[in-house]
Design a protein around this motif. Structure first.
Motif, short mmCIF file in Angstrom:
data_model
loop_
_atom_site.label_atom_id
_atom_site.label_comp_id
_atom_site.label_asym_id
_atom_site.label_seq_id
_atom_site.Cartn_x
_atom_site.Cartn_y
_atom_site.Cartn_z
N ASP A 18 0.83 -1.22 0.00
CA ASP A 18 0.00 0.00 0.00
C ASP A 18 0.86 1.26 0.00
O ASP A 18 0.36 2.36 -0.21
CB ASP A 18 -0.90 0.06 1.24
N ILE A 19 2.14 1.08 0.30
CA ILE A 19 3.03 2.24 0.38
C ILE A 19 3.81 2.33 -0.92
O ILE A 19 4.56 1.42 -1.27
CB ILE A 19 4.01 2.12 1.57
N GLY A 20 3.62 3.42 -1.63
CA GLY A 20 4.31 3.61 -2.91
C GLY A 20 5.77 3.95 -2.66
O GLY A 20 6.08 4.86 -1.89
N GLY A 21 6.67 3.21 -3.33
CA GLY A 21 8.10 3.52 -3.27
C GLY A 21 8.70 3.43 -1.87
O GLY A 21 8.34 2.54 -1.11
N CYS A 62 4.71 12.04 4.74
CA CYS A 62 5.64 11.28 3.91
C CYS A 62 5.72 9.81 4.30
O CYS A 62 6.72 9.15 4.03
CB CYS A 62 7.01 11.94 3.91
N SER A 63 4.72 9.29 4.96
CA SER A 63 4.53 7.86 5.19
C SER A 63 5.13 7.25 6.47
O SER A 63 5.26 6.05 6.57
CB SER A 63 4.96 7.02 3.97
N LYS A 64 5.44 8.08 7.45
CA LYS A 64 5.96 7.53 8.71
C LYS A 64 4.91 6.63 9.38
O LYS A 64 5.21 5.50 9.78
CB LYS A 64 6.37 8.65 9.68
N THR A 65 3.69 7.15 9.47
CA THR A 65 2.62 6.38 10.12
C THR A 65 2.31 5.12 9.30
O THR A 65 2.13 4.03 9.86
CB THR A 65 1.35 7.24 10.27
N LEU A 66 2.25 5.28 7.99
CA LEU A 66 1.99 4.13 7.12
C LEU A 66 3.04 3.04 7.34
O LEU A 66 2.71 1.86 7.39
CB LEU A 66 2.01 4.54 5.64
N MET A 67 4.31 3.45 7.47
CA MET A 67 5.40 2.48 7.67
C MET A 67 5.17 1.69 8.95
O MET A 67 5.32 0.47 8.97
CB MET A 67 6.76 3.21 7.78
N VAL A 217 0.38 14.01 -2.97
CA VAL A 217 0.10 13.26 -4.20
C VAL A 217 -1.32 12.68 -4.12
O VAL A 217 -2.11 12.78 -5.06
CB VAL A 217 1.14 12.14 -4.42
N VAL A 218 -1.65 12.11 -2.96
CA VAL A 218 -2.98 11.55 -2.76
C VAL A 218 -4.03 12.66 -2.87
O VAL A 218 -5.08 12.48 -3.50
CB VAL A 218 -3.08 10.82 -1.40
N ALA A 219 -3.73 13.82 -2.30
CA ALA A 219 -4.67 14.94 -2.33
C ALA A 219 -4.90 15.42 -3.77
O ALA A 219 -6.03 15.79 -4.14
CB ALA A 219 -4.17 16.08 -1.45
P1 ATP Z 1 2.80 13.16 9.99
O1 ATP Z 1 4.21 13.55 10.28
O2 ATP Z 1 1.95 14.32 9.60
O3 ATP Z 1 2.17 12.25 11.01
P2 ATP Z 1 3.32 10.87 8.29
O4 ATP Z 1 4.69 10.90 7.72
O5 ATP Z 1 3.07 9.96 9.44
O6 ATP Z 1 2.84 12.34 8.61
P3 ATP Z 1 1.33 9.34 6.92
O7 ATP Z 1 0.26 9.50 7.95
O8 ATP Z 1 2.02 8.05 6.86
O9 ATP Z 1 2.36 10.52 7.08
O10 ATP Z 1 0.75 9.70 5.47
C1 ATP Z 1 -0.40 10.50 5.31
C2 ATP Z 1 -1.20 10.01 4.13
O11 ATP Z 1 -0.50 10.29 2.92
C3 ATP Z 1 -1.41 8.51 4.11
O12 ATP Z 1 -2.56 8.14 4.83
C4 ATP Z 1 -1.53 8.20 2.63
O13 ATP Z 1 -2.83 8.47 2.16
C5 ATP Z 1 -0.61 9.23 2.00
N1 ATP Z 1 0.75 8.73 1.74
C6 ATP Z 1 1.91 9.25 2.21
N2 ATP Z 1 2.97 8.59 1.73
C7 ATP Z 1 2.49 7.61 0.95
C8 ATP Z 1 3.10 6.55 0.18
N3 ATP Z 1 4.44 6.41 0.10
N4 ATP Z 1 2.29 5.70 -0.48
C9 ATP Z 1 0.95 5.83 -0.44
N5 ATP Z 1 0.31 6.80 0.27
C10 ATP Z 1 1.07 7.68 0.95
#
Ligand code: ATP
Length: 263
Positions: A18-21, A62-67, A217-219
């Protein structure tokens, strides 16, 4: 009908795919946490322990939470989310109790991952050092560090995105804005969820979004869909011109200065 636009809901399971790149970060997290848990015998053979704490840092979106979420899904870890500010109580003893409770839950649910979000609230409060504020922060911090020290023998509890100091946080990973290839993948993942015209090309949009965060990008994709609906509520698909319109009017949320700050 239009393909559904499904923002990844908070509780939904997230997978690496689900995480791009962001390959490098994914790889480091797999190696340092997923592998030791899945193949403990291989790691003990070489006397290697999984890290206790990992700090992911970088600009927002930038995907910290997603990771962290993908890691918990893929490594079979229970995900325990804690918002920094929730740990603060002006009542003496309450904050320490809250921290102990988090770790107790994590042990009970082991193997688990404790994800501390909005932990920057700690540093901000610290910096200002407002009355009363400092002591609560100190208490939370010291209890947190106590618990982290106690984890030594508990290989199955992993603390992610927690706090500083060597020996407690043994890995610090910078999660920066997605590069060209990563943005192309993020666009592709999003486009798959939408009904798109044949003229829609992830590669092209990726090349137009240098410096954008994953969230941006999603936005952009969501705004493109809105453009299509604006034009015709019964629109069958989102076309290239909708994306171009969304891109030209897009308000950026992260700036080069912000990225520089993190690097
Ligand atoms: P913050 O510092 O604001 O908590 P974060 O780095 O934890 O931000 P995320 O919560 O992981 O950011 O990402 C926010 C949203 O952006 C995700 O829910 C997803 O929709 C999108 N997103 C960010 N990076 C990616 C990715 N690499 N691939 C797919 N979706 C992404």
């Amino acid at each position: 009908a239009m393909g559904e636009i499904r923002p990844s809901a908070m509780r939904e399971a997230i997978y690496w795919s689900d995480i791009g790149g962001q390959q490098e970060i994914k790889q480091k997290l797999k190696e340092s946490i997923e592998w030791p848990l899945k193949h403990p015998e291989k790691f003990s053979k070489f006397g290697i322990r999984p890290p206790k704490g990992i700090l992911l840092y970088g600009p927002p979106g930038c995907s910290k939470t997603l990771m962290a979420k993908a890691l918990s899904t893929e490594a079979g870890l229970n995900f325990i989310a804690v918002k920094g500010p929730e740990l603060f109580s002006k009542w003496v003893g309450e904050s320490e109790k809250a921290v102990r409770e988090v770790f107790r839950k994590a042990r009970a649910a082991s193997p688990s991952i404790i994800f501390f979000d909005e932990i920057d609230a700690l540093t901000i409060k610290r910096g200002i050092g407002g009355e009363g504020g400092t002591s609560v922060v100190e208490r939370v911090l010291s209890q947190l560090l106590n618990e982290l020290d106690g984890i030594e023998s508990l290989v199955n509890v992993t603390v992610d995105n927690a706090l500083m100091r060597p020996g407690r946080i043994d890995r610090i990973l910078y999660v920066g804005p997605p590069d060209l290839m990563s943005r192309r993948e993020i666009f592709s993942i999003q486009l798959k969820k939408m009904s798109c015209g044949l003229d829609v090309d992830a590669e092209e949009f990726a090349s137009m979004t240098d410096g954008y965060s994953g969230a941006e990008v999603v936005a952009v994709c969501q705004e493109a869909a809105m453009c299509a609906m604006d034009e015709d509520l019964d629109a069958k698909e989102v076309r290239r011109d909708h994306f171009l319109k969304a891109l030209s009017s897009f308000t950026r949320r992260i700036t080069p200065e912000m990225i520089e700050f993190y690097e």
